[in-house]
Scaffold this active site. Structure first.
Site, PDB file in Angstrom:
ATOM      1  CG  ASP A  51      -2.098   0.885   1.023  1.00 17.37           C
ATOM      2  OD1 ASP A  51      -2.074   1.533   0.395  1.00 17.37           O
ATOM      3  OD2 ASP A  51      -2.899   0.674   1.943  1.00 17.37           O
ATOM      4  CG  ASP A  52       0.045   4.763  -0.129  1.00 14.79           C
ATOM      5  OD1 ASP A  52      -0.856   4.499  -1.158  1.00 14.79           O
ATOM      6  OD2 ASP A  52      -0.350   5.759   0.648  1.00 14.79           O
ATOM      7  CB  CYS A  89      -5.099   2.954  -2.179  1.00 17.61           C
ATOM      8  SG  CYS A  89      -5.770   4.081  -1.254  1.00 17.61           S
ATOM      9  NE  ARG A  93      -5.242  -1.335  -1.517  1.00 18.10           N
ATOM     10  CZ  ARG A  93      -4.396  -2.102  -1.190  1.00 18.10           C
ATOM     11  NH1 ARG A  93      -4.873  -3.461  -0.667  1.00 18.10           N
ATOM     12  NH2 ARG A  93      -3.244  -1.577  -0.622  1.00 18.10           N
ATOM     13  CE  LYS A 146      -6.590   0.495   1.702  1.00 13.69           C
ATOM     14  NZ  LYS A 146      -5.543   1.529   1.581  1.00 13.69           N
ATOM     15  CG  HIS A 148     -10.051   1.013   0.413  1.00 16.33           C
ATOM     16  ND1 HIS A 148      -8.997   1.883   0.143  1.00 16.33           N
ATOM     17  CD2 HIS A 148     -11.073   1.854   0.758  1.00 16.33           C
ATOM     18  CE1 HIS A 148      -9.385   3.280   0.497  1.00 16.33           C
ATOM     19  NE2 HIS A 148     -10.580   3.055   0.778  1.00 16.33           N
ATOM     20  CG  HIS A 230      -1.904   4.236   3.543  1.00 11.39           C
ATOM     21  ND1 HIS A 230      -2.243   4.897   4.496  1.00 11.39           N
ATOM     22  CD2 HIS A 230      -2.509   4.445   2.500  1.00 11.39           C
ATOM     23  CE1 HIS A 230      -3.186   5.596   4.036  1.00 11.39           C
ATOM     24  NE2 HIS A 230      -3.125   5.560   2.673  1.00 11.39           N
ATOM     25  CG  ASP A 346      -2.246   0.724  -3.311  1.00  4.19           C
ATOM     26  OD1 ASP A 346      -1.002   1.173  -3.225  1.00  4.19           O
ATOM     27  OD2 ASP A 346      -2.820   0.889  -2.165  1.00  4.19           O
ATOM     28  CG  ASN A 347      -1.204   4.181  -4.782  1.00  3.54           C
ATOM     29  OD1 ASN A 347      -2.396   3.905  -4.274  1.00  3.54           O
ATOM     30  ND2 ASN A 347      -0.411   4.634  -3.708  1.00  3.54           N
ATOM     31  CE  LYS A 402      -2.930   7.405  -1.892  1.00  3.92           C
ATOM     32  NZ  LYS A 402      -2.895   7.029  -0.739  1.00  3.92           N
TER      33      LYS A 402
END
Length: 555
Positions: A51-52, A89, A93, A146, A148, A230, A346-347, A402
């Site tokens: 994540d991130d 994110c 996803r 996660k 989301h 994240h 994710d990014n 991001k």
């Protein structure tokens, strides 16, 4: 039995030797047939999403952060250097799990319903998740991490078991922030001083694998979706200590060091030029500017920022350690050989919202931590981010981060690993791919077809894994008005409210030489195709108001 006409003790001895040979032959035959069965059986599938995470953060992509387990996967697998995400994110996803561009399934922005089909804030009931798509092939599916996707229960979307967060993590220290579903499942009893969300995700992933092995004839799919790294920046002191002092040299030095390693690893071409420091826009767009030179900052500010990056590195280190726990488990149980592993992010790294980073919550609020509070950073009761300067370094050598559709926002590290299906490890593949390709890849691995209501826009990644040619195609992007289209060597990209920029990605992936005025016909053609895609996929008309404070309402 054979005794060659010999009688007495000689006959017994020779008979015994032939028996041993026969047993050895039978053993070899059984092993050989078992190998054929393993090769023919659909592989288990492990999808790991961070994540991130910045493009250059893992060691195998040029980073200084210790990621021995990701490095091991890269050494035995394939690294994709042009693997794209959606820039944020929640949309990413949605694209990962459904194989669709996110607007097509209602998640073009985040989980707030703003009254448009592409921005409903909940994954569309017409969408089919990976877990649902693999069911006809007999797969059991588990999710640790996660979710989301705007709905309240992943077990209503094909997953048997879930542990994690339904949205972003607000804290890594509180077990109550994490959810176990179905609701009748007993939770693990954690001591407060031992709990950390990243460790808990690793614990439950291992628990789910134990569950999967109760039905050995069925392959499994495990989605391990980390919240790390994240914000909030939170890590064990022992992990932070590993990186204490490492980032005192600052982001300018770090970017240069990473780029040199990336060139040596052949992640980027030798002629790649480092981009200038990227601009930033803060929460509410009350202020903007360029990331400053590290040496221009006051000493106390540099100390504060270096500690923030040390905590971030500790979170990546911890995530890698938990990936290693899973790999060790698969190795011990003999499953690693026929488990297809895909790792990505994710990014790009997160710049929210300025070079100083924020504290307390995501906003303009910043606290300058000095000697009295430095050791408390990252511990329970704290809440920090790294800020735009370190995010710029995380995305070395690309522009922006991001939220945006320049390379810093949409380029992810990606590793594919599958010993049973890969003849050669350590391969680096520079052909473009996208997270919408993950679902088609898993379907091909499982030997099943997509049965959902929506056609899949992605393509299987297995030709990349096997070094086979792939056809040229067009990839599309949009988030918060930032937009892009990529076809072959050309990429058209724009910041929200700005004009189209054109880059020859083959020669200039750092997006430094805008050719829009020199190639107007290419701009027109790509822009026309983007417009058509946007209409078809519920992207346009773009919202005037996303219902969040950091984006001004469009007039």
């Amino acid at each position: 039995m054979f005794h060659l006409g010999i009688t007495g003790f000689g006959s017994i001895k020779i008979t015994f030797e032939f028996m041993k040979i026969r047993l050895l032959f039978n053993y070899i035959l059984i092993v050989y047939l078992s190998t054929l069965y393993i090769e023919a059986k659909p592989p288990n599938i492990l999808l790991v999403v961070s994540d991130d995470l910045g493009y250059s953060d893992p060691g195998c992509f040029g980073g200084e952060i210790k990621t021995p387990n990701l490095d091991r996967l890269a050494k035995g697998g394939v690294r994709l250097t042009q693997f794209y995400n959606t820039g944020r994110c929640c949309p990413s996803r949605a694209a990962i799990l459904t194989g669709q561009y996110p607007h097509r399934v209602g998640l073009g922005h985040m989980t707030k319903d703003i009254g448009r089909p592409g921005y409903s804030g909940r994954v569309s009931p017409d969408a089919q998740t990976i877990a649902e798509a693999l069911q006809p092939a007999g797969y059991r599916s588990f999710l640790s991490g996660k979710w989301h996707l705007g709905t309240e229960d992943p077990t209503k979307h094909g997953f048997e078991e879930f542990y994690g967060t339904l949205v972003s993590a607000k804290t890594f220290w509180d077990p109550e922030h994490f959810t176990r579903l179905p609701k009748d499942r007993p939770g693990k009893d954690y001591k407060p001083q031992d709990f950390h969300g990243t460790e808990a995700l690793g614990d439950h992933a291992l628990e789910f694998l134990d569950d999967a092995r109760k039905t050995p004839d069925q392959p499994w799919f495990l989605y391990l979706a980390f919240n790390a790294p994240h914000f909030p920046l939170q890590a064990f002191p022992k992990d932070i200590k590993k990186y204490a002092g490492r980032y005192e040299g600052g982001w300018d030095k770090l970017r240069a060091e990473r780029l040199e390693r990336m060139k040596k690893l052949e992640i980027v071409p030798q002629g790649t030029v480092l981009t200038p420091r990227s601009p930033w826009w803060n929460y509410g767009e009350t202020e903007t500017g360029l990331n400053p030179a590290w040496d221009s900052l006051p000493a106390e500010r540099r100390t504060d920022l270096a500690r923030r990056m040390a905590i971030y590195a500790a979170m990546v280190d911890q995530m890698d350690r938990n990936i290693g726990r899973i790999m060790d488990n698969l190795r011990k149980t003999g499953e690693l050989h026929n488990t297809f592993i895909l790792f990505t992010s994710d990014n790009g790294a997160c710049a929210e919202w300025d070079p100083r980073g924020f504290d307390i919550k995501s906003s303009n609020r910043n606290i300058l931590n000095t000697s009295e509070t430095l050791d408390k950073m990252g511990q329970p009761g704290t809440f920090h981010s790294t800020g735009s300067g370190w995010a710029n370094a995380g995305n070395t050598p690309w522009r922006l981060y991001k939220h945006f559709n320049h390379e810093g926002g949409i380029a992810s590290p990606c590793i594919l690993h599958w010993p049973a299906g890969l003849k050669k490890g350590g391969v680096i593949d520079h052909r473009p791919a996208h997270i919408i390709d993950i679902l088609p890849t898993f379907l091909e691995l499982a030997g099943t077809r997509h049965s959902g209501k929506l056609d899949l826009p992605g393509k299987s990644l297995l030709p990349l894994l096997r070094g086979k040619p792939i056809a040229e195609r067009t990839l599309y992007f949009e988030h918060e008005g930032n937009r892009a289209v990529r076809r072959g060597q050309w990429k058209l990209v724009a910041i929200a409210g700005g004009t189209w920029e054109l880059y020859n990605i083959k020669k200039d992936r750092t997006e430094l030489r805008n050719l829009a005025t020199q190639k107007p016909s290419i701009v027109r053609n790509l822009a026309r195709d983007w417009d058509a895609w946007a209409r078809t996929n519920q992207v346009t008309p773009l919202p005037n108001d996303y219902g969040v404070g950091y984006l001004k309402e469009r007039k």
